[in-house]
Enzyme design. Structure first.
Site, short mmCIF file in Angstrom:
data_model
loop_
_atom_site.label_atom_id
_atom_site.label_comp_id
_atom_site.label_asym_id
_atom_site.label_seq_id
_atom_site.Cartn_x
_atom_site.Cartn_y
_atom_site.Cartn_z
N LYS A 1 0.85 -1.19 0.00
CA LYS A 1 0.00 0.00 0.00
C LYS A 1 0.89 1.23 0.00
O LYS A 1 1.72 1.41 0.88
CB LYS A 1 -0.90 -0.01 1.23
N LYS B 1 -2.28 -1.54 -3.71
CA LYS B 1 -3.14 -0.36 -3.65
C LYS B 1 -2.30 0.90 -3.73
O LYS B 1 -1.32 0.99 -3.00
CB LYS B 1 -3.91 -0.40 -2.33
#
Ligand code: PBG
Length: 324
Positions: free
Chosen positions: A195, A248
């Site tokens: 992320k 992400k």
């Protein structure tokens, strides 16, 4: 004389479909939705048109409609009233937490619904950070037991897939151990493994009013410049017990999705985040881009890069389009 003419394999719809390499279906999508306490609420997120904060009573018929379109997996996020936030995110595991209560009801109403949750302190934290802030720093090891408590409360409420999005080191292992010790060995973990500290999360933070009150998230979320580091994050989460690994955001990180797909033999997922969807909504509203083909192409690119499943705010519109 040309021996090879690639256009022959594109000459009609049947041949094009026959040799199509990547399939994208509604079954590959996970629909993120925002919940708010109260009754009769359906309030649009200004920076994410077409997406709403739902109270449970308005959410129930919406989920029913989405299930009819073939969407079975949902990632639910709570918009928590400012007065309930504190340093230690205690509302995240409070017995009267409206979000956990809503999950219980949803699982009762729709037994075939799969619910994913988010594990991070930010929606519940008065500091707006994913971890515990001590003297201006995000303390890793003191955050872990809070995340474990939050995960257990979510599993007890009936969550099928726990989604640790906090990026603290060691959290997947502690969460797995906590769940197993309490008899939730069948509760899955989809780790937000890779992320990035991205500028594409703003509409999401508007939806939950969860932006950091000070500083940024760069001491825990990854530097967008880094790719080899993604392999370390993924390896740790795999061995700590993650069932699926997420990248992400998705769109600017297709190379990272591909890298994980080539190197890890568990499902890889991608989060098509709020800012990526907002760009498309905005351009479509202006008439600069054609909404349906653009969002389909975007989702297809994530599948082509290697994502088995995609979390996307486009889920309902895509499902509606396919049905038509
Ligand atoms: C919470 C969380 C965030 C998102 C998912 N979980 C925000 C953040 O990390 O600041 C972003 C999702 C999106 O932008 O759609 N930690």
């Amino acid at each position: 004389m040309m021996y090879t003419r690639p256009r022959r394999n594109r000459k009609n719809a049947a041949i094009r479909a026959m040799v199509e390499e990547t399939k994208l279906g509604v079954e590959n999508l996970i629909y993120p939705m925002f919940l708010v306490d109260g009754k009769g609420i359906k309030s649009e997120v200004t920076s994410l048109p077409n997406n709403f904060r739902w109270s449970l009573d308005t959410l129930l018929p919406e989920v029913e409609a989405c299930m009819k379109l073939g969407i079975y997996t949902y990632d639910l996020f709570p918009a928590v009233d400012e007065s309930l936030k504190d340093k230690i995110a205690s509302y995240s595991y409070a017995s009267d937490n409206f979000y956990l209560e809503a999950i219980r009801t949803l699982k009762q109403e729709f037994p075939e619904m799969t619910i994913m949750s988010d594990v991070a302190m930010d929606p519940y934290s008065s500091d707006g950070h994913d971890g515990l802030v001590i003297n201006g720093e995000i303390h890793n090891d003191q955050t872990l037991p809070i995340l474990a408590k939050m995960s257990l409360a979510q599993a007890q409420a009936g969550v099928d897939i726990i989604g640790p999005s906090d990026m603290m080191d060691g959290r997947v292992g502690l969460i797995r151990e906590t769940l197993d010790d309490a008899g939730y060995e069948n509760t899955s973990i989809m780790s937000y493994s890779v992320k990035y500290a991205s500028a594409f999360y703003n509409p999401f933070r508007d939806a939950l009013d969860s932006a950091p009150k000070g500083g940024d998230k760069k001491t825990y979320q990854m530097n967008p410049a880094n790719k080899r580091e993604a392999l370390i994050e993924a390896e740790l989460d795999l061995y700590e017990g993650a069932d699926m690994l997420m990248v992400k955001p998705a769109l600017c990180y297709l190379d990272v999705i591909h890298l994980l797909k080539e190197n890890f033999n568990i499902p890889i997922t991608a989060y098509n985040v709020s800012g990526e969807c907002a760009m498309v909504y905005a351009a479509a509203q202006k008439g600069w881009l054609n909404y349906e083909p653009v969002m389909s192409e975007m989702l297809l690119s994530m599948r082509r890069a290697g994502a088995d499943a995609i979390l996307t705010y486009f889920a309902k519109d895509f499902a509606t389009m396919v049905k038509r």
